[in-house]
Write an enzyme that holds these catalytic residues in place. Sequence first.
Site, PDB file in Angstrom:
ATOM      1  N   GLY A   9       0.886  -1.233   0.342  1.00  0.00           N
ATOM      2  CA  GLY A   9      -0.073  -0.286   0.308  1.00  0.00           C
ATOM      3  C   GLY A   9       0.584   1.278   0.195  1.00  0.00           C
ATOM      4  N   CYS A  10       0.342   2.095   0.394  1.00  0.00           N
ATOM      5  CA  CYS A  10       1.140   3.759   0.408  1.00  0.00           C
ATOM      6  C   CYS A  10       2.877   3.002   1.521  1.00  0.00           C
ATOM      7  CB  CYS A  10       0.173   4.442   1.779  1.00  0.00           C
ATOM      8  SG  CYS A  10       1.242   6.394   1.886  1.00  0.00           S
ATOM      9  N   PHE A  11       3.407   3.977   0.530  1.00  0.00           N
ATOM     10  CA  PHE A  11       4.554   3.844   0.680  1.00  0.00           C
ATOM     11  C   PHE A  11       5.526   4.538   2.076  1.00  0.00           C
ATOM     12  CE2 PHE A  11       6.010   5.410  -3.512  1.00  0.00           C
ATOM     13  CZ  PHE A  11       6.062   7.345  -2.889  1.00  0.00           C
TER      14      PHE A  11
END
Length: 157
Positions: A9-11
């Site tokens: 997901g969002c890094f």
Amino acid sequence: MAKAIFGAGCFWGVEAFFEKFEGITSTRVGYIGGNLDNPSYEQVKTGKTGHAEAVKVEYDPTVITYSELVNIFFETHDPTSKNRQGADIGHQYRSAIFYNDASQKYIAEEKIKEWDEKGTFKRPIVTEVVKTTTFYEAEEHHQKYLQKNGSVACGIG
């Protein structure tokens, strides 16, 4: 140092989570698994490049093992959610382990079986296990984003 690459997901949050552990010597966020050379954040976030947001982790295997990193990876996100993490929706937010060699592939596949059998999650794990391709580092303002900007909701760029 050894290297591992994970998409969860969002890094931004994934990078911050991994950095907490002893033996991790470096992290870089970036893009992997797509069909465009040198993609930008603006291109990747559209979902049209095929890339995943990912974190490259460099680690000292005498301090922390690849197996332990995979366990950490499963603790960072919901690996049962296909192409989505929280409010972030799209293939670029997929759960993926990008392996560098046969040993990493084997460990990743065995860990998926282990976590599924433990019943930690109510649904089966959908994490992709795929061979590492070119990892493109994200723009510098995305590196250590949460350290620089505090707790900001992912999906805002």
